[in-house]
Design a protein around this motif. Structure first.
Motif, PDB file in Angstrom:
ATOM      1  N   TYR A   1       0.836  -1.199   0.000  1.00 39.72           N
ATOM      2  CA  TYR A   1       0.000   0.000   0.000  1.00 39.72           C
ATOM      3  C   TYR A   1       0.869   1.245   0.000  1.00 39.72           C
ATOM      4  O   TYR A   1       1.845   1.327   0.742  1.00 39.72           O
ATOM      5  N   ILE A   2       0.507   2.239  -0.840  1.00 43.94           N
ATOM      6  CA  ILE A   2       1.287   3.478  -0.866  1.00 43.94           C
ATOM      7  C   ILE A   2       0.480   4.717  -0.515  1.00 43.94           C
ATOM      8  O   ILE A   2       1.033   5.732  -0.121  1.00 43.94           O
ATOM      9  N   GLY A   3      -0.853   4.671  -0.664  1.00 41.16           N
ATOM     10  CA  GLY A   3      -1.650   5.852  -0.363  1.00 41.16           C
ATOM     11  C   GLY A   3      -3.033   5.751  -0.971  1.00 41.16           C
ATOM     12  O   GLY A   3      -3.475   4.667  -1.347  1.00 41.16           O
ATOM     13  N   TYR A   4      -3.701   6.897  -1.082  1.00 43.53           N
ATOM     14  CA  TYR A   4      -5.052   6.909  -1.624  1.00 43.53           C
ATOM     15  C   TYR A   4      -5.310   8.224  -2.354  1.00 43.53           C
ATOM     16  O   TYR A   4      -4.600   9.205  -2.171  1.00 43.53           O
ATOM     17  N   ILE A   5      -6.342   8.209  -3.176  1.00 42.55           N
ATOM     18  CA  ILE A   5      -6.719   9.391  -3.953  1.00 42.55           C
ATOM     19  C   ILE A   5      -7.621  10.266  -3.084  1.00 42.55           C
ATOM     20  O   ILE A   5      -8.623   9.791  -2.553  1.00 42.55           O
ATOM     21  N   THR A   6      -7.239  11.529  -2.929  1.00 41.78           N
ATOM     22  CA  THR A   6      -7.974  12.416  -2.031  1.00 41.78           C
ATOM     23  C   THR A   6      -9.013  13.277  -2.740  1.00 41.78           C
ATOM     24  O   THR A   6     -10.074  13.533  -2.189  1.00 41.78           O
ATOM     25  N   LYS A   7      -8.691  13.759  -3.951  1.00 40.44           N
ATOM     26  CA  LYS A   7      -9.626  14.659  -4.631  1.00 40.44           C
ATOM     27  C   LYS A   7      -9.251  14.802  -6.097  1.00 40.44           C
ATOM     28  O   LYS A   7      -8.197  14.332  -6.526  1.00 40.44           O
ATOM     29  N   THR A   8     -10.131  15.466  -6.820  1.00 42.38           N
ATOM     30  CA  THR A   8      -9.844  15.772  -8.217  1.00 42.38           C
ATOM     31  C   THR A   8      -9.303  17.194  -8.296  1.00 42.38           C
ATOM     32  O   THR A   8      -9.451  17.991  -7.360  1.00 42.38           O
ATOM     33  N   LYS A   9      -8.699  17.506  -9.438  1.00 38.93           N
ATOM     34  CA  LYS A   9      -8.203  18.868  -9.672  1.00 38.93           C
ATOM     35  C   LYS A   9      -8.484  19.197 -11.134  1.00 38.93           C
ATOM     36  O   LYS A   9      -8.080  18.454 -12.022  1.00 38.93           O
ATOM     37  N   GLY A  10      -9.163  20.262 -11.343  1.00 40.38           N
ATOM     38  CA  GLY A  10      -9.461  20.671 -12.716  1.00 40.38           C
ATOM     39  C   GLY A  10     -10.546  19.815 -13.353  1.00 40.38           C
ATOM     40  O   GLY A  10     -11.220  19.028 -12.683  1.00 40.38           O
ATOM     41  N   LEU A  11     -10.691  19.956 -14.659  1.00 43.27           N
ATOM     42  CA  LEU A  11     -11.767  19.279 -15.390  1.00 43.27           C
ATOM     43  C   LEU A  11     -11.270  18.160 -16.299  1.00 43.27           C
ATOM     44  O   LEU A  11     -12.056  17.499 -16.956  1.00 43.27           O
ATOM     45  N   LYS A  12      -9.955  17.939 -16.343  1.00 40.98           N
ATOM     46  CA  LYS A  12      -9.401  16.981 -17.308  1.00 40.98           C
ATOM     47  C   LYS A  12      -8.970  15.652 -16.685  1.00 40.98           C
ATOM     48  O   LYS A  12      -8.182  14.924 -17.260  1.00 40.98           O
ATOM     49  N   GLY A  13      -9.470  15.356 -15.473  1.00 41.73           N
ATOM     50  CA  GLY A  13      -9.211  14.048 -14.889  1.00 41.73           C
ATOM     51  C   GLY A  13      -8.019  13.956 -13.959  1.00 41.73           C
ATOM     52  O   GLY A  13      -7.640  12.861 -13.548  1.00 41.73           O
ATOM     53  N   GLU A  14      -7.432  15.091 -13.604  1.00 33.72           N
ATOM     54  CA  GLU A  14      -6.284  15.055 -12.693  1.00 33.72           C
ATOM     55  C   GLU A  14      -6.762  14.742 -11.269  1.00 33.72           C
ATOM     56  O   GLU A  14      -7.803  15.222 -10.830  1.00 33.72           O
ATOM     57  N   VAL A  15      -5.987  13.913 -10.551  1.00 31.15           N
ATOM     58  CA  VAL A  15      -6.327  13.551  -9.175  1.00 31.15           C
ATOM     59  C   VAL A  15      -5.135  13.823  -8.263  1.00 31.15           C
ATOM     60  O   VAL A  15      -3.986  13.821  -8.691  1.00 31.15           O
ATOM     61  N   GLN A  16      -5.448  14.058  -6.992  1.00 32.93           N
ATOM     62  CA  GLN A  16      -4.399  14.212  -5.982  1.00 32.93           C
ATOM     63  C   GLN A  16      -4.282  12.904  -5.209  1.00 32.93           C
ATOM     64  O   GLN A  16      -5.287  12.326  -4.802  1.00 32.93           O
ATOM     65  N   ILE A  17      -3.049  12.459  -5.006  1.00 34.70           N
ATOM     66  CA  ILE A  17      -2.778  11.264  -4.216  1.00 34.70           C
ATOM     67  C   ILE A  17      -2.094  11.697  -2.930  1.00 34.70           C
ATOM     68  O   ILE A  17      -1.171  12.522  -2.954  1.00 34.70           O
ATOM     69  N   TYR A  18      -2.582  11.143  -1.810  1.00 35.58           N
ATOM     70  CA  TYR A  18      -1.899  11.332  -0.531  1.00 35.58           C
ATOM     71  C   TYR A  18      -1.114  10.057  -0.266  1.00 35.58           C
ATOM     72  O   TYR A  18      -1.676   8.962  -0.220  1.00 35.58           O
ATOM     73  N   PHE A  19       0.207  10.205  -0.113  1.00 37.35           N
ATOM     74  CA  PHE A  19       1.082   9.050   0.099  1.00 37.35           C
ATOM     75  C   PHE A  19       1.220   8.751   1.584  1.00 37.35           C
ATOM     76  O   PHE A  19       1.580   9.626   2.368  1.00 37.35           O
ATOM     77  N   GLU A  20       0.938   7.512   1.965  1.00 37.55           N
ATOM     78  CA  GLU A  20       1.173   7.065   3.330  1.00 37.55           C
ATOM     79  C   GLU A  20       2.442   6.234   3.406  1.00 37.55           C
ATOM     80  O   GLU A  20       2.848   5.825   4.480  1.00 37.55           O
ATOM     81  N   PHE A  21       3.078   5.998   2.282  1.00 36.86           N
ATOM     82  CA  PHE A  21       4.364   5.316   2.215  1.00 36.86           C
ATOM     83  C   PHE A  21       5.437   6.380   2.412  1.00 36.86           C
ATOM     84  O   PHE A  21       5.478   7.371   1.692  1.00 36.86           O
ATOM     85  N   SER A  22       6.300   6.188   3.407  1.00 36.08           N
ATOM     86  CA  SER A  22       7.209   7.262   3.812  1.00 36.08           C
ATOM     87  C   SER A  22       8.214   7.676   2.738  1.00 36.08           C
ATOM     88  O   SER A  22       8.516   8.847   2.597  1.00 36.08           O
ATOM     89  N   ASP A  23       8.736   6.753   1.951  1.00 38.19           N
ATOM     90  CA  ASP A  23       9.733   7.098   0.929  1.00 38.19           C
ATOM     91  C   ASP A  23       9.093   7.180  -0.456  1.00 38.19           C
ATOM     92  O   ASP A  23       9.597   6.623  -1.426  1.00 38.19           O
ATOM     93  N   TYR A  24       7.987   7.892  -0.549  1.00 47.38           N
ATOM     94  CA  TYR A  24       7.236   7.938  -1.809  1.00 47.38           C
ATOM     95  C   TYR A  24       8.036   8.526  -2.965  1.00 47.38           C
ATOM     96  O   TYR A  24       7.790   8.195  -4.126  1.00 47.38           O
ATOM     97  N   GLU A  25       9.024   9.373  -2.667  1.00 47.85           N
ATOM     98  CA  GLU A  25       9.832   9.968  -3.747  1.00 47.85           C
ATOM     99  C   GLU A  25      10.646   8.911  -4.483  1.00 47.85           C
ATOM    100  O   GLU A  25      11.039   9.109  -5.624  1.00 47.85           O
ATOM    101  N   ASP A  26      10.907   7.780  -3.816  1.00 41.50           N
ATOM    102  CA  ASP A  26      11.731   6.717  -4.402  1.00 41.50           C
ATOM    103  C   ASP A  26      10.915   5.706  -5.203  1.00 41.50           C
ATOM    104  O   ASP A  26      11.475   4.759  -5.760  1.00 41.50           O
ATOM    105  N   LEU A  27       9.598   5.868  -5.248  1.00 37.63           N
ATOM    106  CA  LEU A  27       8.744   4.884  -5.912  1.00 37.63           C
ATOM    107  C   LEU A  27       8.720   5.076  -7.420  1.00 37.63           C
ATOM    108  O   LEU A  27       8.802   6.195  -7.924  1.00 37.63           O
ATOM    109  N   GLU A  28       8.584   3.968  -8.118  1.00 40.07           N
ATOM    110  CA  GLU A  28       8.442   3.964  -9.567  1.00 40.07           C
ATOM    111  C   GLU A  28       6.940   3.999  -9.846  1.00 40.07           C
ATOM    112  O   GLU A  28       6.230   3.022  -9.626  1.00 40.07           O
TER     113      GLU A  28
END
Length: 175
Positions: A8-35
């Motif tokens: 598990y790395i996180g979950y989708i919190t909300k949408t942004k804009g009208l073109k399908g962009e979503v915000q992800i909140y990472f609960e995995f501490s080293d998320y910058e290192d993820l592929e």
């Protein structure tokens, strides 16, 4: 892909804009290192693959993502609050000696006053601190994981020795 083959790395919190962009909140501490070229989103108990079209990570454990085939806000809204996973094969390698609070799941907790409490079933991450969850006398006891409370961690015997604040266990047990 099965849930036990992923982490598990996180979950989708909300949408942004009208073109399908979503915000992800990472609960995995080293998320910058993820592929993050593709992820699995849990929908109705099944892991569905989504391919990343574009992404931008932020320093506050969030990132904005466009996924292929998610091109409207209506499609994106269906993904809000869905959990996101990656295959275990994409889990970043740790340096030898690295230890995270999440590693305490399964450890037996011994309090200086109350004695043995039980086994940590979960470690929750909140913005200010980590919280351990331990079943004790048919209740769930929660306490913060920090230097003031942790007396010692024995990795060989999987024992976490703590000095819980006076009255903390009573709050849970004497309801």
């Amino acid at each position: 892909m099965k849930l036990e083959d992923c982490f598990y790395i996180g979950y989708i919190t909300k949408t942004k804009g009208l073109k399908g962009e979503v915000q992800i909140y990472f609960e995995f501490s080293d998320y910058e290192d993820l592929e993050l070229d593709s992820v699995f989103i849990e929908i109705n108990g099944k892991l569905i693959p989504y391919f990343t079209a574009a992404s931008k990570l932020h320093t506050n454990s969030t990132g904005y993502f466009y996924f292929e085939d998610i091109d409207t806000v209506e499609k994106a809204e269906k993904l809000i609050r869905k959990k996101i996973y990656l295959p275990n094969s994409k889990k970043p390698e740790r340096e030898e000696g690295d230890f995270y609070y999440e590693d305490l799941v399964g450890y037996t907790v011994k309090d200086e006053q109350a004695g043995e409490l039980g086994e940590i079933t979960e470690v929750l991450e909140y913005p200010q601190q980590f919280i351990a969850v331990v079943p004790y006398k048919f209740r769930e006891v929660m306490f913060p994981l920090n230097d003031d409370i942790i007396v010692s961690i024995d990795e060989e015997t999987s024992v976490l020795e703590v000095k819980l604040p006076e009255g903390l266990i009573d709050i849970y047990v004497n309801e």
